[in-house]
Design an enzyme around this catalytic site. Structure first.
Site, short mmCIF file in Angstrom:
data_model
loop_
_atom_site.label_atom_id
_atom_site.label_comp_id
_atom_site.label_asym_id
_atom_site.label_seq_id
_atom_site.Cartn_x
_atom_site.Cartn_y
_atom_site.Cartn_z
N LYS A 49 37.54 45.03 40.65
CA LYS A 49 36.53 44.68 39.64
C LYS A 49 35.98 45.95 38.98
CE LYS A 49 35.33 40.47 42.15
NZ LYS A 49 34.45 39.85 43.16
N GLN A 93 29.15 40.97 46.87
CA GLN A 93 30.47 40.51 47.29
C GLN A 93 30.37 39.69 48.59
OE1 GLN A 93 33.50 40.99 45.56
NE2 GLN A 93 34.21 39.51 47.07
N ASP A 116 27.73 36.27 38.68
CA ASP A 116 28.61 35.47 39.54
C ASP A 116 28.34 33.97 39.37
OD1 ASP A 116 30.68 36.22 41.16
OD2 ASP A 116 29.45 36.93 42.82
#
Ligand code: NDP
Length: 289
Positions: A49, A93, A116
């Site tokens: 990412k 994450q 997200d």
């Protein structure tokens, strides 16, 4: 059979984001990553990412925290990014250690920085079909793959395998939205579903997100159906340097022979998840300007 090339579609999105970011004068969009612990898959996802962000011209920050961190300390770290006006997007994450509640942590991120799309407010906006919210990156990527491949969903039967908050449920919500892609009749299946094969055999489109290697067999799929395989499973393979290879939730070899469209693993949904994260970061930046 038509192979859906997720790498190619993601690349075209990344190119258009790169053009857009290059036109920004002054401070660039910035995304902050928080990684807790050293889980190898998490290390690799965050690295990928960050690399993609860098290629686009999006700045990224990485905070690495130990597995032993308390929930309160992690919340403080997130709040520091919430309060930092130079940070436009925040991503924690997953998975997080067992002593930390993912729901609490995801809800600590300011909704306008929740790139997200896991905050309750953004999930609520998805339910209400309010486009001002952030949609979780993997389901958003699935929609893009369907759009680009011109797979018809209106009036079709879409069977979603898996009911997780991050993939199955939002993917199903997107498929029943009014509009295109959407307007589908959706069945959501999970580990307690009975007669799964009878249900999947009725599907015009299967979205498989269960985390079971090669689970969807040829016998479970109708001739001419389309398949989006979200699963990423590591299976042992001594011929590989890493000692493993990645396979999806679908038995690609067998199923690809009878379906219309299908995504490969790797190279299907995975790259789209990263591309949509970048899209969400740019949107977060624009909203906060
Ligand atoms: P979860 O483990 O959170 O959810 C799995 C879901 O599958 C659950 O709803 C579970 O049911 C259901 N399930 C498990 N076994 C069966 C079965 N035998 N029959 C029917 N349903 C079953 O997984 P995620 O949603 O997070 O991820 C799913 C897969 O997608 C994983 O392989 C993951 O690595 C991958 N993934 C890929 C991404 C990408 O970018 N390509 C991003 C995110 C995930 P129940 O609820 O009853 O337990």
């Amino acid at each position: 059979m038509k192979l859906i090339d997720g790498n190619k579609i993601a690349q075209s999105i990344i190119e258009s984001l790169t053009k857009e970011v290059s036109k920004i004068n002054g401070p660039k969009p910035t995304v902050a990553f928080i990684r807790v612990g050293e889980d190898p898959a998490s290390v690799s996802y965050v690295r990928k990412k960050q690399k993609t962000a860098e290629n686009i011209g999006i700045q990224s920050l990485l905070k690495i925290l130990p597995d032993s961190i308390s929930q309160e300390e992690l919340i403080e770290e997130i709040e520091a990014f919430n309060d930092d006006s130079n940070v436009h997007g925040i991503l924690i994450q997953a998975p997080l250690p067992d002593h930390i509640s993912e729901t609490t942590i995801f809800n600590t991120v300011k909704p306008e920085k929740d790139v997200d799309g896991f905050h309750t407010l953004n999930i609520g906006k998805l339910c209400q079909e309010d486009p001002s919210g952030f949609v979780a990156c993997t389901p958003a990527g699935i929609v893009e793959l369907i759009k680009h491949s011109k797979i018809q969903t209106e009036g079709k039967h879409v069977v979603v395998l898996g009911r997780s908050q991050i993939v199955g449920k939002p993917a199903a919500l997107l498929m029943i939205q009014k509009g295109l892609p959407g307007n589908a009749t959706v069945t959501i299946c999970h580990s307690k579903t009975q007669n799964l094969e009878v249900i999947t055999k009725q599907a015009d489109l299967i979205i498989a997100a269960i985390g079971r290697p090669n689970f969807v067999s040829e016998a479970m799929v109708k001739e001419g159906a389309s398949i989006i395989d979200v699963g990423i499973n590591r299976i042992p393979d001594s011929s590989k340097k890493s000692g493993f290879r990645l396979v999806g939730d679908v038995d690609f070899e067998a199923v690809s022979k009878k379906c219309d469209h299908i995504t490969p693993v790797p190279g299907g949904v995975g790259p789209m998840t990263v591309a949509m994260l970048m899209q969400n970061t740019l949107n977060a930046y624009k909203n906060q300007r």
